[in-house]
Design a protein around this motif. Structure first.
Motif, short mmCIF file in Angstrom:
data_model
loop_
_atom_site.label_atom_id
_atom_site.label_comp_id
_atom_site.label_asym_id
_atom_site.label_seq_id
_atom_site.Cartn_x
_atom_site.Cartn_y
_atom_site.Cartn_z
N GLY A 274 0.85 -1.18 0.00
CA GLY A 274 0.00 0.00 0.00
C GLY A 274 0.88 1.23 0.00
O GLY A 274 2.11 1.11 0.00
N PRO A 275 0.30 2.43 0.03
CA PRO A 275 1.10 3.65 -0.02
C PRO A 275 2.12 3.76 1.12
O PRO A 275 3.20 4.30 0.93
N ALA A 276 1.77 3.27 2.29
CA ALA A 276 2.68 3.37 3.45
C ALA A 276 2.84 2.03 4.16
O ALA A 276 3.26 1.98 5.31
N THR A 277 2.50 0.92 3.46
CA THR A 277 2.60 -0.40 4.09
C THR A 277 3.43 -1.33 3.21
O THR A 277 3.43 -1.22 1.98
N PHE A 278 4.12 -2.24 3.89
CA PHE A 278 5.04 -3.16 3.23
C PHE A 278 5.00 -4.51 3.93
O PHE A 278 4.69 -4.59 5.12
N ARG A 279 5.35 -5.55 3.21
CA ARG A 279 5.52 -6.87 3.81
C ARG A 279 6.98 -7.23 3.62
O ARG A 279 7.52 -7.13 2.53
N TRP A 280 7.62 -7.63 4.71
CA TRP A 280 9.01 -8.05 4.55
C TRP A 280 9.19 -9.46 5.05
O TRP A 280 8.45 -9.95 5.90
N THR A 281 10.15 -10.12 4.44
CA THR A 281 10.50 -11.48 4.82
C THR A 281 11.86 -11.42 5.49
O THR A 281 12.81 -10.87 4.93
N ILE A 282 11.92 -12.00 6.68
CA ILE A 282 13.14 -11.99 7.50
C ILE A 282 13.65 -13.42 7.62
O ILE A 282 12.86 -14.35 7.81
N GLN A 283 14.95 -13.57 7.51
CA GLN A 283 15.58 -14.87 7.76
C GLN A 283 15.89 -14.91 9.25
O GLN A 283 16.74 -14.17 9.73
N GLY A 284 15.18 -15.74 9.98
CA GLY A 284 15.35 -15.82 11.42
C GLY A 284 16.32 -16.91 11.83
O GLY A 284 16.98 -17.53 10.99
N PRO A 285 16.40 -17.13 13.13
CA PRO A 285 17.28 -18.19 13.65
C PRO A 285 16.91 -19.55 13.06
O PRO A 285 15.74 -19.81 12.75
N LEU A 286 17.89 -20.40 12.91
CA LEU A 286 17.72 -21.76 12.40
C LEU A 286 17.14 -21.79 10.99
O LEU A 286 16.50 -22.75 10.59
N GLY A 287 17.34 -20.71 10.22
CA GLY A 287 16.87 -20.66 8.85
C GLY A 287 15.39 -20.42 8.69
O GLY A 287 14.86 -20.48 7.58
N LEU A 288 14.70 -20.14 9.78
CA LEU A 288 13.26 -19.91 9.74
C LEU A 288 12.95 -18.59 9.04
O LEU A 288 13.53 -17.56 9.37
N ARG A 289 12.07 -18.63 8.05
CA ARG A 289 11.66 -17.41 7.34
C ARG A 289 10.38 -16.88 7.98
O ARG A 289 9.41 -17.62 8.13
N LEU A 290 10.42 -15.62 8.36
CA LEU A 290 9.28 -14.98 9.01
C LEU A 290 8.80 -13.84 8.15
O LEU A 290 9.61 -13.09 7.59
N ARG A 291 7.48 -13.67 8.04
CA ARG A 291 6.91 -12.55 7.30
C ARG A 291 6.26 -11.61 8.29
O ARG A 291 5.65 -12.04 9.26
N SER A 292 6.42 -10.33 8.02
CA SER A 292 5.86 -9.31 8.89
C SER A 292 5.41 -8.14 8.03
O SER A 292 6.01 -7.87 6.99
N SER A 293 4.37 -7.48 8.47
CA SER A 293 3.94 -6.26 7.78
C SER A 293 4.39 -5.06 8.58
O SER A 293 4.36 -5.08 9.82
N ILE A 294 4.81 -4.02 7.87
CA ILE A 294 5.23 -2.78 8.52
C ILE A 294 4.49 -1.62 7.87
O ILE A 294 4.02 -1.73 6.74
N ARG A 295 4.37 -0.55 8.63
CA ARG A 295 3.73 0.65 8.09
C ARG A 295 4.51 1.87 8.54
O ARG A 295 5.04 1.91 9.65
N VAL A 296 4.58 2.83 7.64
CA VAL A 296 5.19 4.11 7.96
C VAL A 296 4.14 4.90 8.73
O VAL A 296 3.02 5.08 8.27
N THR A 297 4.51 5.36 9.93
CA THR A 297 3.56 6.09 10.77
C THR A 297 3.82 7.59 10.78
O THR A 297 2.94 8.36 11.16
N GLU A 298 5.02 7.99 10.37
CA GLU A 298 5.33 9.41 10.26
C GLU A 298 6.50 9.57 9.31
O GLU A 298 7.43 8.76 9.30
N GLU A 299 6.43 10.62 8.54
CA GLU A 299 7.51 10.92 7.61
C GLU A 299 7.64 12.43 7.48
O GLU A 299 6.65 13.13 7.28
N ARG A 300 8.86 12.91 7.63
CA ARG A 300 9.18 14.31 7.36
C ARG A 300 10.34 14.27 6.37
O ARG A 300 11.45 13.85 6.73
N THR A 301 10.06 14.67 5.15
CA THR A 301 11.04 14.55 4.07
C THR A 301 12.39 15.12 4.48
O THR A 301 12.49 16.22 5.00
N ASN A 302 13.42 14.30 4.25
CA ASN A 302 14.82 14.63 4.54
C ASN A 302 15.12 14.82 6.02
O ASN A 302 16.19 15.30 6.38
#
Length: 169
Positions: free
Chosen positions: A48-76
């Motif tokens: 989405g405009p301010a949301t993302f899904r990321w895949t993380i390589q965790g301990p023991l090779g476990l792949r974890l998915r998580s969603s993140i969102r930008v909650t505030e942004e001030r350019t530069n």
């Protein structure tokens, strides 16, 4: 939004990058660049405009998915983002960008607050993922990538991610 002081269980790291603030901010703000320097983030997809899904390589090779969102942004100046889990389970990041001494230099300061406070920090460290060391290593890799075009620092990164034979090399 005012910026509260970091929680006593937050970790912080800073780095000075020999690039102008606008370049560093724009590179970081394109979250699809995160896997290029974050040690355990393998893939980031915009959902989405301010949301993302990321895949993380965790301990023991476990792949974890998580969603993140930008909650505030001030350019530069600032990017604040968090995982979208229940409030008590959210990881939160605040990344600040400011001119550093000398022309065309940027100070990047990151604060990470983990879920479960000090207990969360200790648990991550016991799993081999010490948040303070990882945050500092991630910023060092950002510096390397923006100044030289490549990453050689493999501290606190998935084995082989940034070395020879790594995916995408």
């Amino acid at each position: 939004m005012s910026d509260p002081r970091p929680a006593d269980h937050a970790v912080e790291a800073s780095v000075t990058i020999d690039r102008p603030v606008r370049d560093v901010f724009a590179f970081y703000r394109d979250f699809e660049n995160l896997p290029r320097f974050l040690g355990d983030v393998m893939v980031v997809e915009r959902t989405g405009p301010a949301t993302f899904r990321w895949t993380i390589q965790g301990p023991l090779g476990l792949r974890l998915r998580s969603s993140i969102r930008v909650t505030e942004e001030r350019t530069n100046e600032l990017i604040r983002y968090e995982t979208t889990a229940a409030p008590a389970l959210r990881g939160q990041w605040v990344v600040r960008f400011a001119p550093a001494s000398g022309p065309g230099r940027t100070e990047v300061h990151e604060t990470l607050t983990t879920p479960f406070g000090r207990l969360g920090l200790a648990a991550l460290a016991l799993m081999g993922k010490p948040p303070a060391a990882e945050t500092a290593a991630n910023l060092r890799r950002l510096k390397q990538l923006l100044e030289t075009g490549e990453v050689t620092d493999t501290d606190h990164a998935v084995a082989g991610k940034f070395g020879r034979g790594a995916p995408g090399r």
